[in-house]
Design an enzyme around this catalytic site. Structure first.
Site, short mmCIF file in Angstrom:
data_model
loop_
_atom_site.label_atom_id
_atom_site.label_comp_id
_atom_site.label_asym_id
_atom_site.label_seq_id
_atom_site.Cartn_x
_atom_site.Cartn_y
_atom_site.Cartn_z
N CYS A 35 0.75 -1.00 -0.76
CA CYS A 35 -0.35 -0.04 0.08
C CYS A 35 1.05 0.62 0.09
O CYS A 35 1.39 1.73 0.93
CB CYS A 35 -1.30 0.20 1.72
SG CYS A 35 -2.11 1.29 0.97
N CYS A 38 0.23 3.19 2.95
CA CYS A 38 0.35 2.99 4.60
C CYS A 38 1.19 3.97 4.62
O CYS A 38 2.40 4.27 4.21
CB CYS A 38 0.76 1.25 4.95
SG CYS A 38 -0.87 1.15 5.34
N HIS A 92 -5.08 0.78 7.86
CA HIS A 92 -5.04 1.35 5.81
C HIS A 92 -6.31 0.34 5.57
O HIS A 92 -6.63 0.89 4.38
CB HIS A 92 -4.54 -0.86 5.77
CG HIS A 92 -4.73 -0.80 5.03
ND1 HIS A 92 -3.82 -0.03 3.50
CD2 HIS A 92 -5.08 -2.29 4.10
CE1 HIS A 92 -3.65 -1.18 2.31
NE2 HIS A 92 -4.58 -2.47 2.53
N ASN A 132 -14.05 8.75 -3.63
CA ASN A 132 -14.52 7.61 -4.46
C ASN A 132 -14.22 6.72 -3.62
O ASN A 132 -13.19 5.79 -3.45
CB ASN A 132 -13.98 7.26 -5.41
CG ASN A 132 -14.04 8.28 -6.49
OD1 ASN A 132 -14.99 8.57 -6.71
ND2 ASN A 132 -13.19 8.90 -7.74
N HIS A 143 -7.07 2.13 1.12
CA HIS A 143 -6.39 2.97 1.81
C HIS A 143 -7.27 3.98 2.44
O HIS A 143 -7.44 4.74 1.24
CB HIS A 143 -5.60 3.08 1.97
CG HIS A 143 -4.54 3.84 3.54
ND1 HIS A 143 -3.83 2.99 4.29
CD2 HIS A 143 -5.25 4.66 4.13
CE1 HIS A 143 -2.85 4.14 4.54
NE2 HIS A 143 -3.95 4.86 5.17
N HIS A 145 -8.75 7.36 1.82
CA HIS A 145 -8.18 8.38 0.74
C HIS A 145 -8.92 9.25 -0.12
O HIS A 145 -10.44 8.79 -0.40
CB HIS A 145 -6.97 8.52 -0.26
CG HIS A 145 -7.76 7.51 -1.31
ND1 HIS A 145 -7.79 6.43 -1.31
CD2 HIS A 145 -7.47 7.92 -2.15
CE1 HIS A 145 -7.66 5.58 -2.67
NE2 HIS A 145 -7.73 6.61 -3.23
N GLN A 147 -9.93 12.62 -3.13
CA GLN A 147 -8.58 13.25 -3.98
C GLN A 147 -9.33 14.39 -3.60
O GLN A 147 -10.50 15.17 -3.94
CB GLN A 147 -8.70 12.55 -5.49
CG GLN A 147 -8.46 11.21 -5.80
CD GLN A 147 -8.37 10.26 -6.89
OE1 GLN A 147 -7.60 10.76 -8.02
NE2 GLN A 147 -9.07 9.77 -6.96
ZN ZN Z 1 -2.31 1.41 3.58
#
Ligand code: ZN
Ligand code: ZN
Ligand code: FE
Length: 338
Positions: A35, A38, A92, A132, A143, A145, A147
Site C-alpha cells: 500500500c 500506509c 489501512h 470515491n 486505504h 483517501h 482526491q
Molecule cells: Zn494502506
C-alpha cells in the site's frame, strides 16, 4: 512522476473540456503489492495523521505539455493544475465513520487550506475535493483517501448549479439552496439528520437511489469560509451519513462524495454543499447509468425518494446508536419519522 501529455481538448458538441493525459493509461488497477498510503512507504514516511500527496499519475500538472496545437474547431489547452491525494488516516482500512474524529476534522481543514492556497493561483479556477469508495466505483486502493482536482476551468455541473442559483435569486431574491433546505425542512419526509449547522437529506429531486445532500443551514459559500465550529459540525454530519450508509445493507457501501463550492473568482452567492451518490439500488443490485442516463442525460429513479429516505432514516438512527455506543459524542439528532 512519469511524463506524458496532459491537455484539455474542447468538446465543441457539448461545450465542455475533456482532460486528456497520456501517462494515465499505464496506471495499475488493483495490482498494488504494497500500500503506497500506509506509513513508511517511499512517499508517506512516518509521524502523520492526515497526509496530502501528489497523485502518481496526475491528470493535471503545473508543467503540463500538450501533444499538439489546437486547430479549427478543435481547441487544445495545457491541463494546468494539480491532482492531489488526501490520505485520511495512517490505518489501512476504514471509512469516514471509523477513522478518528479528529482526523475527519483535520481532513476538512486540509481541504479548506488547499482551496485557499490553490485559489491564490490566477491560473486556477476551481478546487474540487471528492471521494470515491469501493471496488464497484473502480477504486484501486482501499486505504481511506480522497482526491482533490485543482482545475483551470469551472466544472460544467458547478456552472449549471450556479446558473440555476442566479435565476432563482433574480426571480425571488433568495438563495436557491437556502430555499431548497427550507422546503425540505417544511416537508420533512426526506430529512435524515440535522445538527446546529448542517442538515442531511435525500433530495426530492435525487437522481441516484440513495443520494444524500448535506447543506450548511446558514449561507456559506466555500470550505475556506467555514468557522471552526462549522468544520466540526460538518465532520459530524459526514460521519453520521457515512455510518448510515454502512448500516443500510449491513456491508460497507460504495459511494462517490463530491464537494460543490464557490469557484475561485466571481460566483458570489454560491452555496457550499456536499453530495453523496451511492451506486446501489438494492443490496445485490447496482444502478448502472446506461442508455437513458448517458445517452440522453435523463436519470430514471426506481422507487420513490420518500420510501428510500425512510430506509435511510432508520439507518441513521441505527448509526447514531452505533456511534454513541462507541462512546462518541454525536452533535445532532436523527430526524424522527415524519
Ligand atoms: Zn494502506
Ligand atoms: Zn444559501
Ligand atoms: Fe451540487
Amino acid at each position: 512522476m512519469e511524463r506524458g501529455y496532459n491537455e484539455l481538448r474542447w468538446n465543441p458538441l457539448l461545450g465542455c473540456w475533456v482532460i486528456v493525459s497520456s501517462s494515465r493509461s499505464t496506471r495499475p488497477w488493483r495490482r498494488v503489492e504494497r500500500c503506497p498510503f500506509c506509513p513508511g512507504s517511499e512517499e508517506t514516511g512516518f509521524g502523520w495523521d492526515v497526509l496530502v500527496l501528489d497523485n502518481r499519475y496526475p491528470a493535471l500538472r503545473p508543467d503540463a505539455v500538450t501533444s499538439r496545437a489546437g486547430s479549427g474547431l478543435y481547441r487544445v489547452e495545457r491541463a494546468y493544475g494539480y491532482a492531489k491525494v488526501v490520505v485520511e488516516t495512517p490505518s489501512h482500512e476504514g471509512d469516514l465513520d471509523t477513522i478518528p474524529r479528529e482526523n475527519l476534522v483535520k481532513y476538512l481543514r486540509v481541504l479548506a487550506e488547499l482551496t485557499e492556497r490553490y485559489c491564490g493561483d490566477p491560473e486556477v479556477a476551481y478546487v474540487f475535493p471528492f471521494r470515491n469508495k469501493g471496488e464497484v466505483i473502480g477504486v484501486s486502493l482501499t486505504h481511506p483517501h480522497s482526491q482533490v482536482y485543482v482545475l483551470p476551468f469551472v466544472p460544467p455541473r458547478v456552472e449549471r448549479e450556479y446558473r440555476m442559483m442566479v435565476e432563482h435569486r433574480e426571480s425571488t431574491g433568495a438563495c436557491l439552496l437556502c430555499s431548497i433546505l427550507e422546503q425540505e425542512e417544511r416537508e420533512a419526509e426526506r430529512l435524515l439528520y440535522s445538527n446546529k449547522y448542517f442538515t442531511a437529506f435525500l433530495p426530492f429531486f435525487a437522481m441516484w437511489p440513495y443520494e444524500v445532500h448535506v447543506y450548511p443551514r446558514s449561507h456559506v459559500e466555500s470550505l475556506a469560509e467555514l468557522s471552526e465550529g462549522e468544520v466540526e459540525h460538518l465532520a459530524d454530519a459526514l460521519r453520521v451519513v457515512v455510518a448510515a450508509y454502512n448500516k443500510l445493507f449491513g456491508f460497507s457501501l460504495p459511494y462517490i462524495m463530491a464537494v460543490h463550492q464557490k469557484p475561485c473568482r466571481g460566483y458570489a452567492g454560491f452555496h457550499l454543499h456536499v453530495e453523496f451518490y451511492p451506486v446501489h439500488r438494492a443490496p445485490d443490485k447496482l444502478k448502472y447509468p446506461a442508455g437513458i442516463e448517458w445517452g440522453a442525460w435523463v436519470f430514471t429513479y426506481d422507487g420513490l425518494p420518500e420510501e428510500r429516505a425512510a430506509e435511510l432514516r432508520s439507518a441513521v438512527q441505527r448509526a447514531v446508536a452505533l456511534l454513541e455506543g462507541r462512546g462518541e459524542e454525536v452533535l445532532g439528532r436523527a430526524v424522527e419519522h415524519a
